[in-house]
Design an enzyme around this catalytic site. Structure first.
Site, PDB file in Angstrom:
ATOM      1  CB  THR A  89      -6.861   2.622  -5.200  1.00 38.40           C
ATOM      2  OG1 THR A  89      -6.209   1.415  -4.773  1.00 38.40           O
ATOM      3  CG2 THR A  89      -8.217   2.713  -4.517  1.00 38.40           C
ATOM      4  CB  SER A 113      -0.899   0.009   1.240  1.00 37.42           C
ATOM      5  OG  SER A 113      -1.543   1.256   1.407  1.00 37.42           O
ATOM      6  CE  LYS A 119      -7.850  -3.166  -3.945  1.00 39.53           C
ATOM      7  NZ  LYS A 119      -8.833  -2.358  -3.210  1.00 39.53           N
ATOM      8  CE1 TYR A 177      -6.016   4.678  -2.096  1.00 45.48           C
ATOM      9  CE2 TYR A 177      -3.959   5.246  -0.997  1.00 45.48           C
ATOM     10  CZ  TYR A 177      -5.130   4.523  -1.045  1.00 45.48           C
ATOM     11  OH  TYR A 177      -5.422   3.646  -0.039  1.00 45.48           O
ATOM     12  CG  HIS A 205     -11.679   1.066  -0.646  1.00 47.65           C
ATOM     13  ND1 HIS A 205     -10.860   1.629  -1.584  1.00 47.65           N
ATOM     14  CD2 HIS A 205     -11.030   1.218   0.545  1.00 47.65           C
ATOM     15  CE1 HIS A 205      -9.777   2.122  -1.004  1.00 47.65           C
ATOM     16  NE2 HIS A 205      -9.858   1.867   0.302  1.00 47.65           N
TER      17      HIS A 205
END
Length: 389
Positions: free
Chosen positions: A160, A111, A260, A134, A284
């Site tokens: 994402t 992440s 995603k 992100y 999510h």
């Protein structure tokens, strides 16, 4: 069976142990969802509507769960999903998870909001891992993170797209993690609840330092605590992002691009139109907009829409190898698991994650054998019956 004497096998076993070991705000952060958590619950319960069709008297003496996802060879169709703040659940948890994933032969997806940095995780081994990112307001930071990821061997980017704004997560607000609580409430959640977990205090609180978002530390040099980092990241989320921004991203990223966070077939098609190699059907983990479809119920329509133009994966609610089998039968090339590995690393560290993945593999093997197939390519829709998804 008392939790302390429990020999963990299932995701729920690890969850029970993790709940006992973790400070309440951290457990609720990983365990909770948005609003009333209806979608979070349906992500799990809707898998029960998919019934395997048992077939007997077949030669199933050589079951093989190996496959490939987005060009990565895997021993089973599973990737560890990106989990923010996981290094607060166990000491340097992302490093422990990388070791376990390497041992089993599946990819870890790191992440952006990990405690351990790209460089620290890459130092575990030369086996590749995936990186999740992100779209931040500061595009220069995006480019720098992409360059860092590439430099340590990352070739699969998981981007994402369902976090234009942060979902309303009531558990986090009550615990003071998301703000909104009174100063005394924030103190109580942030300090007193941690003091009730002496094992966590020593193993993670003291031995697990530094407690910073390792990938972002250089961009927020004035921050000295996780809440300060979270505030900065929250300000960086860009609600103006469109598919044109993903096209820009595709133009500067030379590796595999996975989008995603799509539930709509049209959104999945848009992702492929701008260059995505794969999409992940995801809500999510039920942490954004409560009431939307479960991921598994949204999967078939996305698979049909893309019709082989790109790989389709899914996450959300996968709690067993049988669930992996079900998702594969409905057209997913593979799945991501988030909460299960987070519970496992919190409960038993590296060995917990490896053991959980081993259990998933055995469960997939049993499902395949009792449905009369021996290769992942043979796990198709005719092996399940779907009831009103």
């Amino acid at each position: 069976m008392p939790t302390m004497n429990l020999v963990p096998v299932t995701s729920n076993d690890y969850r029970r142990i993790a709940e006992r070991r973790m400070p309440r705000p951290l457990f609720d952060y990983v365990d909770g969802g948005a609003y009333g958590e209806g979608t979070l619950a349906r992500n799990v319960s809707d898998f029960a509507r998919i019934s395997p069709l048992q077939r007997v008297m077949r030669d199933v003496s050589g079951v093989d769960t190996a496959t490939a996802m987005v060009g990565t060879d895997c021993t089973l169709p599973v990737s560890l999903a990106p989990v923010g703040m996981c290094g607060m659940f166990a000491r340097r948890a992302e490093v422990q998870a990388k070791r376990a994933a390497d041992t089993v032969g599946v990819p870890l997806t790191l992440s952006t909001m990990s405690i351990c940095s790209l460089e620290e995780v890459a130092a575990v081994s030369d086996k590749p891992f995936w990186f999740q990112l992100y779209m931040l307001r500061d595009r220069k930071i995006v480019e720098e993170l992409l360059n860092r990821a590439w430099a340590v061997g990352v070739r699969t980017l998981v981007f994402t797209v369902d976090l234009a704004v942060v979902g309303e997560r009531h558990r986090d607000t009550r615990n003071g993690i998301a703000g909104g609580a009174s100063p005394w409430g924030r103190f109580r959640a942030g300090r007193l609840s941690y003091l009730t977990q002496p094992q966590w205090l020593v193993d993670v609180g003291l031995r697990g330092k530094p407690h910073l978002f390792g990938n972002l530390a250089e961009y927020v040099p004035a921050a000295t605590s996780l809440p300060e980092y979270r505030d900065w990241v929250g300000r960086q989320f860009d609600p103006s992002v469109t598919w044109e921004d993903i096209a820009w991203l595709r133009g500067i990223w030379n590796g595999k691009l996975v989008i995603k966070g799509v539930l709509s077939p049209d959104d999945a098609a848009s992702a492929v139109d701008v260059g995505a190699d794969a999409v992940i059907v995801s809500n999510h983990g039920g942490r954004q907009l409560d009431g939307v479809s479960s991921s598994i119920s949204a999967l078939p329509a996305v698979v049909d829409k893309l019709a082989g133009r790109a790989e389709v994966m899914m996450d959300g609610g996968v709690r067993s190898g049988l669930d992996v089998f079900r998702a594969r039968a409905l057209g997913a090339q593979g799945v991501m698991i988030g909460r299960p590995w987070a519970y496992a690393v919190a409960a038993r560290g590296e060995s917990g994650v490896a053991s959980l993945l081993g259990a998933f593999k055995r469960e997939i093997e049993v499902a395949m054998a009792l449905c009369g197939v021996t290769r992942m390519t043979d796990v198709t829709g005719d092996l399940v019956q779907v009831k009103d998804l």
